[in-house]
Write a protein that holds these residues in place. Structure first.
Motif, PDB file in Angstrom:
ATOM      1  N   LEU A 158       0.833  -1.206   0.000  1.00  0.00           N
ATOM      2  CA  LEU A 158       0.000   0.000   0.000  1.00  0.00           C
ATOM      3  C   LEU A 158       0.866   1.254   0.000  1.00  0.00           C
ATOM      4  CD1 LEU A 158      -2.862   1.214   0.232  1.00  0.00           C
ATOM      5  CD2 LEU A 158      -2.615   1.092   2.699  1.00  0.00           C
ATOM      6  N   ARG A 167       3.662   1.607  -1.366  1.00  0.00           N
ATOM      7  CA  ARG A 167       4.277   1.823  -2.685  1.00  0.00           C
ATOM      8  C   ARG A 167       3.400   2.697  -3.572  1.00  0.00           C
ATOM      9  NH1 ARG A 167       6.717  -3.423  -2.033  1.00  0.00           N
ATOM     10  NH2 ARG A 167       4.894  -4.519  -2.825  1.00  0.00           N
ATOM     11  N   TRP A 168       2.129   2.787  -3.243  1.00  0.00           N
ATOM     12  CA  TRP A 168       1.225   3.660  -4.003  1.00  0.00           C
ATOM     13  C   TRP A 168       1.282   5.099  -3.510  1.00  0.00           C
ATOM     14  CZ3 TRP A 168      -1.333   2.157  -8.327  1.00  0.00           C
ATOM     15  CH2 TRP A 168      -1.411   0.780  -8.575  1.00  0.00           C
ATOM     16  N   ALA A 169       1.990   5.330  -2.385  1.00  0.00           N
ATOM     17  CA  ALA A 169       2.060   6.681  -1.833  1.00  0.00           C
ATOM     18  C   ALA A 169       2.913   7.559  -2.742  1.00  0.00           C
ATOM     19  CB  ALA A 169       2.668   6.634  -0.431  1.00  0.00           C
ATOM     20  N   GLN A 199       9.967   7.296   2.306  1.00  0.00           N
ATOM     21  CA  GLN A 199       9.932   5.893   1.906  1.00  0.00           C
ATOM     22  C   GLN A 199      10.553   4.967   2.951  1.00  0.00           C
ATOM     23  OE1 GLN A 199       8.317   4.857  -1.039  1.00  0.00           O
ATOM     24  NE2 GLN A 199       7.653   6.983  -0.788  1.00  0.00           N
ATOM     25  N   THR A 222      -1.728  14.580  -4.237  1.00  0.00           N
ATOM     26  CA  THR A 222      -0.631  14.167  -3.367  1.00  0.00           C
ATOM     27  C   THR A 222      -0.947  14.479  -1.915  1.00  0.00           C
ATOM     28  OG1 THR A 222       1.020  14.483  -5.109  1.00  0.00           O
ATOM     29  CG2 THR A 222       1.807  14.527  -2.842  1.00  0.00           C
ATOM     30  N   TRP A 266      -3.434  11.880  -0.411  1.00  0.00           N
ATOM     31  CA  TRP A 266      -3.202  10.455  -0.662  1.00  0.00           C
ATOM     32  C   TRP A 266      -3.684   9.586   0.497  1.00  0.00           C
ATOM     33  CZ3 TRP A 266      -0.286   6.776   1.870  1.00  0.00           C
ATOM     34  CH2 TRP A 266       0.528   7.221   2.898  1.00  0.00           C
ATOM     35  N   ALA A 294      -6.499   6.855   0.173  1.00  0.00           N
ATOM     36  CA  ALA A 294      -6.182   5.450   0.437  1.00  0.00           C
ATOM     37  C   ALA A 294      -7.194   4.840   1.398  1.00  0.00           C
ATOM     38  CB  ALA A 294      -4.770   5.334   0.996  1.00  0.00           C
TER      39      ALA A 294
END
Length: 420
Positions: free
Chosen positions: A68, A70-72, A78, A398, A401, A405
């Motif tokens: 999940l 990785r979609w940020a 990171q 952005t 997000w 999500a």
């Protein structure tokens, strides 16, 4: 809710399986098996299913959470460690344990009821009891109810997100491009940096298809700076401010450095006073524009125009007082789902930053507009790169997000519940 639905579905399956095994269980009882032995058998079977489900869930939680993230967007750090929340995991395990007892106890109780043995032997294992029918109907009703709750929650989440962001995004967000330059790569002095950005803004404004161009040192949801602000003359000593800066005792404002066209591009109407102009330059009187919330906080029931505002953390030339020349509307900048913060805007021409954002409303597609900005930057100084480039609409997505999500996960859970 989804875990509870899964447990209810497994309970229905256990009851249905018990119906198919009535003759086998009745025969065991007739041959002298104790009811406690059958209960242990049910407990063992249900326990294996519960343990397998908990183990699979625990193993899947970490890679799913990491997937999940990785979609940020790239702005999210990171190095965040993603994994199962121990409270959520504990809740799931506890629910699985209770479900195990229920799945083992209810069939054992139904099997051991007086008269069930003779009925099962006479029917050869066929047929079903009214009690089992009632239990299965109750479990089915529970599943349908939980599925409806999840679907309604998903719909309300999406609707709340839409209502919360309605009117908060400028109408031209999709054709407003944002590009960040950095004169530090060219080794420019502050004077050269100021000249470079002034010439770049003038060249872009004169180019056909560029409707408005502005500069800003930062973009929401991150302010350029934050700090306590006061009515000039009422601020405590600087050491007191520093000691209590983040204690919540003082009015805390978001502070940004912007050029005159910023308010038009980002949809911030000027309510009172004037905007920034060419006279607001380095070495001139320090001026600022504040939003309505800050004006009401510092000067409740009075006009803020012409008043002096103190920002003690401001250290350039030792002067930290600003004259309020305008008041603009409030804007939800840190998050479109939070109340607008106190905000103060300072002319970008009075302080020089090597990194600046160029915001431009254009009639071109975003890719063409960014390419045009890159050409103008290269024409002025080939060694200055454009670090980032995207549209204002992408910037808004952005900043949203995390709630997006959450809304997406709510929808996925609702669809899984309906499918189950």
């Amino acid at each position: 809710l989804l875990v509870a639905m899964t447990c209810a579905s497994l309970g229905s399956m256990f009851l249905a399986r018990m119906g198919a095994r009535r003759h086998e269980l009745a025969t065991q009882l007739a041959l002298g098996a104790r009811r406690s032995r059958l209960a242990r058998q049910f407990l063992l079977e249900a326990g294996w299913v519960a343990c397998a489900g908990c183990a699979a869930g625990a193993l899947a939680a970490r890679p799913l959470a990491a997937g999940l993230l990785r979609w940020a967007p790239a702005s999210v750090p990171q190095n965040i460690v993603a994994g199962a929340d121990l409270r959520v995991l504990g809740f799931a395990v506890a629910l699985a344990g209770l479900s195990t007892l229920a799945m083992a106890g209810v069939p054992a109780w139904l099997t051991a009821r007086r008269g069930q043995l003779l009925s099962a032997l006479q029917q050869g294992g066929r047929g079903a009891t009214a009690a089992r029918h009632r239990a299965q109907r109750a479990l089915l009703s529970l599943q349908v109810g939980l599925a409806l709750v999840l679907l309604i929650a998903a719909g309300l989440t999406a609707r709340s997100l839409r209502l919360a962001t309605a009117g908060a995004v400028p109408a031209a967000a999709a054709r407003t491009v944002l590009a960040q330059g950095d004169t530090g790569h060219a080794g420019y002095t502050p004077a050269q940096t100021a000249s470079f950005y002034q010439r770049l803004q003038a060249r872009l404004a004169a180019q056909p298809g560029f409707e408005a161009v502005a500069l800003t040192a930062c973009l929401a949801p991150g302010p350029c700076n934050r700090g306590p602000v006061f009515v000039a003359g009422t601020e405590p000593p600087r050491e007191v401010v520093r000691a209590n800066e983040f204690a919540g005792h003082f009015p805390f404002a978001d502070i940004g450095w912007v050029s005159p066209g910023y308010f038009h591009i980002f949809g911030l109407p000027l309510l009172r006073g004037r905007g920034f102009n060419a006279g607001d330059r380095a070495g001139g009187p320090r001026v600022c524009i504040i939003n309505e919330r800050l004006a009401g906080r510092l000067w409740p029931g009075q006009s803020a125009l012409g008043r002096r505002l103190a920002w003690p953390a401001y250290s350039w030339n030792g002067d930290h007082d600003f004259t309020v020349v305008g008041v603009v509307a409030d804007r939800r900048s840190q998050s479109l789902l939070q109340a607008p913060p106190l905000a103060m805007y300072v002319p970008s021409s009075q302080v020089v930053f090597s990194r600046m954002w160029v915001a431009a409303q254009t009639a071109f597609p975003p890719a063409s507009a960014l390419a045009a900005i890159r050409r103008q930057v290269t024409a002025l100084e080939p060694s200055i790169p454009l670090i980032k480039g995207h549209t204002l609409a992408q910037q808004v997505r952005t900043s949203l997000w995390q709630p997006l999500a959450i809304a997406g996960l709510a929808g996925v859970f609702g669809l899984l519940a309906a499918l189950m």
